[in-house]
Design an enzyme around this catalytic site. Structure first.
Site, PDB file in Angstrom:
ATOM      1  N   ARG A 257       2.630   1.334   2.924  1.00  0.00           N
ATOM      2  CA  ARG A 257       3.142   2.135   1.817  1.00  0.00           C
ATOM      3  C   ARG A 257       3.457   3.523   2.349  1.00  0.00           C
ATOM      4  NH1 ARG A 257      -1.507   3.505  -1.445  1.00  0.00           N
ATOM      5  NH2 ARG A 257      -1.251   5.622  -0.653  1.00  0.00           N
TER       6      ARG A 257
ATOM      7  N   HIS B 182       0.618   6.677  -3.383  1.00  0.00           N
ATOM      8  CA  HIS B 182       0.240   5.547  -4.237  1.00  0.00           C
ATOM      9  C   HIS B 182       1.073   5.555  -5.516  1.00  0.00           C
ATOM     10  CE1 HIS B 182      -2.162   2.604  -6.387  1.00  0.00           C
ATOM     11  NE2 HIS B 182      -2.370   3.495  -7.346  1.00  0.00           N
TER      12      HIS B 182
ATOM     13  N   TYR C 235      -6.147  11.627   2.216  1.00  0.00           N
ATOM     14  CA  TYR C 235      -6.922  10.496   2.736  1.00  0.00           C
ATOM     15  C   TYR C 235      -6.283   9.767   3.927  1.00  0.00           C
ATOM     16  CZ  TYR C 235      -3.755   8.013  -0.497  1.00  0.00           C
ATOM     17  OH  TYR C 235      -2.659   7.550  -1.180  1.00  0.00           O
TER      18      TYR C 235
END
Length: 316
Positions: free
Chosen positions: A215, A219, A228
């Site tokens: 990805r 998100h 993160y």
């Protein structure tokens, strides 16, 4: 895939402009999205998640209808029966059981329909996923589970989700034929999914296909991935861009020219412009439709609520 990516980019921009409530991008996962749609017949069923808008438009669904859920206008903006596509699923993995049930039901009716459920790596940590795969294995249901392993369940890396060498092992444990594929190789994804779908159709039972992809975007449009994951990780995966890889492969075989590339880019821009223009207008919504589709036949209390709502609206 090029048109799908441009559509996805436009949807992300619309979310930032407030035209969509949120948008979960599938940037970098186009080979999985388009491959899933192309592997199915028109009579088969697709069970998508909230991240699978590119798969929806590849299935022939109007792009504005595909974005209706993310706009907040309705739980589903398209006709599931007409498109043989279930409503997009926001709760993780709950639709996997629906796919198994539908596939088994279609076989009992004597059809050769196959169901394909799109799930993310995070969904494989949910109990619903395991129940669905286990039941599919027991029933030998004609269903294919495509796990788009993009490395993260929101901010949780795969290493913190599962200790198995691969998510495909979860299918093996339930007696389900399981395969892994490079999810950024469009030809490989289509080949594996076509084999899985046709084998399930022929009575070979369910399949679980784990596609290793990434990805590249956040998100959702409300996420900050820099909190993160390192930027160098995303840059590494940009070197494995599924569109660039497919373009290189087609050029090497003499199947794609500069003219083709330019024409596709023009088509993609026109597609995005159409979506942008249509979503720029505010929808004309009827609040009473909130009570539609609750039951096949309205119950007395719903009829009473509809009348009360109508009276209040007319009294404004």
């Amino acid at each position: 895939m090029v048109v799908g990516r441009r559509f996805d980019e436009q949807a992300t921009a619309l979310a930032r402009q407030g035209r969509l409530a949120v948008h979960p991008s599938s940037l970098g996962q186009e080979a999985c999205q388009v491959g899933a749609a192309l592997a199915l017949r028109a009579t088969d069923w697709l069970f998508p998640t909230y991240r699978d808008c590119v798969a929806l438009v590849s299935r022939g669904i109007d792009p504005v209808e595909a974005l209706t859920l993310l706009r907040g206008d309705a739980h589903c903006g398209y006709d599931p029966l007409r498109h043989r596509t279930a409503p997009q699923c926001t709760p993780l993995a709950t639709h996997a059981a629906h796919a198994t049930g539908l596939a088994h039901g279609e076989r009992l009716k004597g059809t050769d329909t196959v169901a394909l459920a799109l799930v993310g790596d995070g969904a494989t940590s949910e109990g619903d996923f395991h129940e669905a795969v286990n039941l599919a294995g027991v029933l030998k249901a004609p269903v294919v589970f495509l796990v788009q392993n993009n490395g993260y369940a929101i901010s949780v890396p795969l290493s913190a989700q599962c200790a198995a060498p691969a998510l495909a092992y979860k299918g093996v444990g339930y007696g389900v034929r399981s395969e892994q594929v490079d999810g950024n190789d469009a030809a490989a994804v289509l080949a594996v999914l076509t084999t899985a779908v046709e084998d399930a159709r022929a009575g070979g039972g369910p399949w679980l296909v784990e596609a290793h992809t990434y990805r590249m975007a956040p998100h959702t449009s409300a996420d900050d991935p820099s909190r993160y994951r390192p930027a160098t990780e995303a840059e590494h995966w940009r070197g494995r861009d599924p569109i660039a890889r497919l373009e290189d492969a087609l050029r090497e075989r003499g199947l794609l020219t500069d003219t083709d590339v330019k024409a596709t880019a023009v088509e993609a821009e026109a597609y995005a412009a159409g979506v942008r223009e249509r979503l720029a207008a505010d929808p004309d919504l009827d609040p009473s439709t909130l009570l539609d589709h609750v039951f096949s036949s309205p119950t007395p209390h719903l009829t009473e609520q509809r009348a009360a709502l109508r009276a209040e609206l007319e009294g404004r």
